[in-house]
Design an enzyme around this catalytic site. Structure first.
Site, mmCIF file in Angstrom:
data_model
loop_
_atom_site.group_PDB
_atom_site.id
_atom_site.type_symbol
_atom_site.label_atom_id
_atom_site.label_comp_id
_atom_site.label_asym_id
_atom_site.label_seq_id
_atom_site.Cartn_x
_atom_site.Cartn_y
_atom_site.Cartn_z
ATOM 1 N N ARG A 58 33.670 42.030 50.459
ATOM 2 C CA ARG A 58 34.261 40.739 50.835
ATOM 3 C C ARG A 58 35.570 40.504 50.047
ATOM 4 O O ARG A 58 36.660 40.668 50.564
ATOM 5 C CB ARG A 58 33.254 39.596 50.571
ATOM 6 C CG ARG A 58 33.575 38.295 51.298
ATOM 7 C CD ARG A 58 34.630 37.431 50.653
ATOM 8 N NE ARG A 58 34.325 37.097 49.264
ATOM 9 C CZ ARG A 58 35.188 36.497 48.445
ATOM 10 N NH1 ARG A 58 36.400 36.181 48.871
ATOM 11 N NH2 ARG A 58 34.860 36.250 47.191
ATOM 12 N N ASP A 59 35.453 40.203 48.780
ATOM 13 C CA ASP A 59 36.652 39.878 47.983
ATOM 14 C C ASP A 59 37.617 41.064 47.952
ATOM 15 O O ASP A 59 38.837 40.892 47.963
ATOM 16 C CB ASP A 59 36.211 39.517 46.553
ATOM 17 C CG ASP A 59 37.271 38.733 45.785
ATOM 18 O OD1 ASP A 59 38.331 38.436 46.363
ATOM 19 O OD2 ASP A 59 37.041 38.421 44.606
ATOM 20 N N HIS A 69 32.891 35.911 37.160
ATOM 21 C CA HIS A 69 33.640 36.714 38.138
ATOM 22 C C HIS A 69 35.047 36.895 37.568
ATOM 23 O O HIS A 69 35.818 35.946 37.513
ATOM 24 C CB HIS A 69 33.645 35.922 39.457
ATOM 25 C CG HIS A 69 34.493 36.462 40.567
ATOM 26 N ND1 HIS A 69 33.966 36.851 41.783
ATOM 27 C CD2 HIS A 69 35.834 36.640 40.679
ATOM 28 C CE1 HIS A 69 34.960 37.247 42.587
ATOM 29 N NE2 HIS A 69 36.098 37.130 41.933
ATOM 30 N N HIS A 99 38.798 39.091 37.155
ATOM 31 C CA HIS A 99 39.789 40.039 37.689
ATOM 32 C C HIS A 99 40.477 40.713 36.510
ATOM 33 O O HIS A 99 40.512 40.183 35.408
ATOM 34 C CB HIS A 99 40.803 39.313 38.573
ATOM 35 C CG HIS A 99 40.235 38.923 39.909
ATOM 36 N ND1 HIS A 99 40.678 39.444 41.095
ATOM 37 C CD2 HIS A 99 39.229 38.074 40.234
ATOM 38 C CE1 HIS A 99 39.984 38.923 42.096
ATOM 39 N NE2 HIS A 99 39.097 38.089 41.615
ATOM 40 N N CYS A 140 43.584 38.197 45.334
ATOM 41 C CA CYS A 140 43.529 36.891 46.000
ATOM 42 C C CYS A 140 44.876 36.664 46.658
ATOM 43 O O CYS A 140 45.896 36.614 45.977
ATOM 44 C CB CYS A 140 43.224 35.782 45.002
ATOM 45 S SG CYS A 140 43.320 34.151 45.753
ATOM 46 N N ASN A 143 39.402 42.870 41.317
ATOM 47 C CA ASN A 143 38.248 42.482 40.516
ATOM 48 C C ASN A 143 37.977 43.546 39.465
ATOM 49 O O ASN A 143 38.370 44.700 39.616
ATOM 50 C CB ASN A 143 36.996 42.434 41.406
ATOM 51 C CG ASN A 143 37.029 41.299 42.414
ATOM 52 O OD1 ASN A 143 37.610 41.421 43.461
ATOM 53 N ND2 ASN A 143 36.419 40.195 42.063
#
Lengths: 304, 304
Positions: free
Chosen positions: A13-14, A206, A208, A239, A248
């Site tokens: 997803r991300d 979470h 990065h 992002c 990430n």
């Protein structure tokens, strides 16, 4: 007896939504299956967003249906941006959703065209409905440490969001360093305060790796008692609305570090290297874990 | 008032001797001057080793003479492997020497063909002489966490070396993760114990980024009170006798992280990027800090 850390791979997803290559449903299933094969305990499989806004996430319903049909056993998660996304996820039989909450007005405006408070109300409405529907909810707090538009985030804002959403019945709260700007001392302080107030069970982080502090931040959170982390296979991610954000923290790196520190992750590092290779092949842009060269050499020696 | 962390750039020694390109004395001086221009408070300028064994370090005496002639003000350090190296350093007017002590027999045998205990005796003899000569001595403990030949290092061995060398008058002890194998929990535990016994003033750490845990290890040591770190401009470095070792933690990354955490380093990040560029140009192989892309973008914005 060693403690367990729960890693959620958010690469499908991300990761995928923030790199140029649009994968087919078939390719996304291939990646999700490869990640599951490593023993990663949770996977964020996709998001129910407008395919116009995020072409890479078109067909997320098909991905979930195919996993259902194949009796996929690893717990899966879908990100939903709004009520429409929630309804689509529910129709697709999704059991756990991630919703984004904002810790700054600047990021809320940029992402959803609302103030932080307005966006929060929408999210609390969906949370209420999800509780009635028996769907688990993870609330991810974007820019929990720093916002590219509004600067450093006031820890009090984050503390309020965590308290409010736990009281409203959210199953987990995730502190997201959306732009990879947090430093470990800041992470240590905020997570220690939150764990002291709420315990660690429902809290996650979470990170990065934009400023190379990803693993330092993971360690700082571990020191505070956090045992849930998002990461992304081969370091996929970023992002699109956050200037300067990069991938990430790689699942490759976080799994290796945590296992070396004596934690159980359930992840087979050899198979993880294969999944990481696949992510690199499919996207052409995933950097691979930063410890990958070393890890591959080490694993090759173990086999000999 | 913010606390100070003292960074020693070891790139002109640990970095240059472990990459293929042999720089001229002129180029080495250019690099040392560029690092000093950033405000780095100490520089390990070179080693007095056999030019046959380490061609990149031939002419270290000339480098020191030239710096003397130019009235170079940044404190400089020379690495010496043995008594002959010590004598050469003394003749060149060196004021601070680094000597390597071994925390494993395997590494001592591989590097100097002696047991750990034999190598220690040689080093203690040089230390005694240096005290008489009024030369400062840093003792760097190789493989303080893990040895590629003998496996995990017993913390008791390191504690004994630290206690013995401090008692014998060493000015500083540096724990070196020679092969980049340490994890942050291990670093936190060993440094906390040593700081509890001896205080932090005379202790430092030296990390490599082989497994991507360099900055996590720096943070762990900072948490224990350590305020002295070795790092290498543009991440130059490695160890020719240590399979799998890669570059030192980049000065670029460590300076950025520590400054973001609120520590004073005395380093100008803009000039540091120029020195890092120079190191990359001169060697062709220096990776550059892992936060360099972000940092350059950030600094460019500050200027606008």
């Amino acid at each position: 007896m060693s403690e367990t850390v729960v890693i959620t791979d958010v690469g499908p997803r991300d990761g995928l939504q923030n790199q140029p290559q649009v994968l087919s449903v078939e390719q996304r299933l291939q990646l999700v299956n490869a990640i599951a094969d490593c023993g990663v305990p949770q996977i964020e499989v996709g998001s129910f967003v407008s395919p116009k806004a995020v072409p890479a996430m078109a067909g997320t319903g098909q991905v979930f249906s195919a996993l259902d049909a194949a009796e996929f056993v690893t717990p899966t998660i879908a990100l939903i941006p709004n009520m429409k996304g929630y309804e689509l996820a529910r129709e697709s039989g999704v059991k756990t959703v991630t919703m984004v909450v904002y810790a700054s007005d600047g990021m809320a405006q940029k992402n959803v065209g609302m103030s932080m408070a307005e966006a929060e109300l929408v999210t609390l409405d969906i949370l209420k409905l999800a509780k009635e529907d028996g769907i688990e909810v993870i609330a991810t707090i974007a820019v929990a440490f720093e916002c590219p538009f509004d600067g450093a985030t006031d820890p009090a804002v984050v503390k309020n969001i965590v308290a409010k959403f736990l009281a409203a019945g959210a199953d987990q709260l995730v502190l997201a360093d959306t732009v990879g700007a947090a430093h470990p001392q800041q992470v240590r302080e905020l997570t220690a305060t939150l764990v002291a107030s709420h315990g660690a069970e429902q809290l996650g982080c979470h990170f990065h790796d934009t400023r190379a502090m990803g693993l330092a931040n993971v360690y700082a959170a571990v020191e505070s008692g956090i045992r849930r982390f998002d990461s992304s296979i081969a370091g996929l991610g970023g992002c699109p609305f956050s200037p300067g954000a990069s991938g990430n923290v790689a699942t490759d790196d976080i799994a290796m570090m945590l296992q070396q520190m004596g934690f159980k992750t359930g992840i087979d590092l050899g198979k993880l290297m294969q999944a990481s290779d696949l992510a690199q092949r499919l996207t052409g842009t995933a950097p691979g874990g930063r410890s990958k060269t070393w890890l591959q050499g080490y694993l090759a020696k173990q086999v000999d």
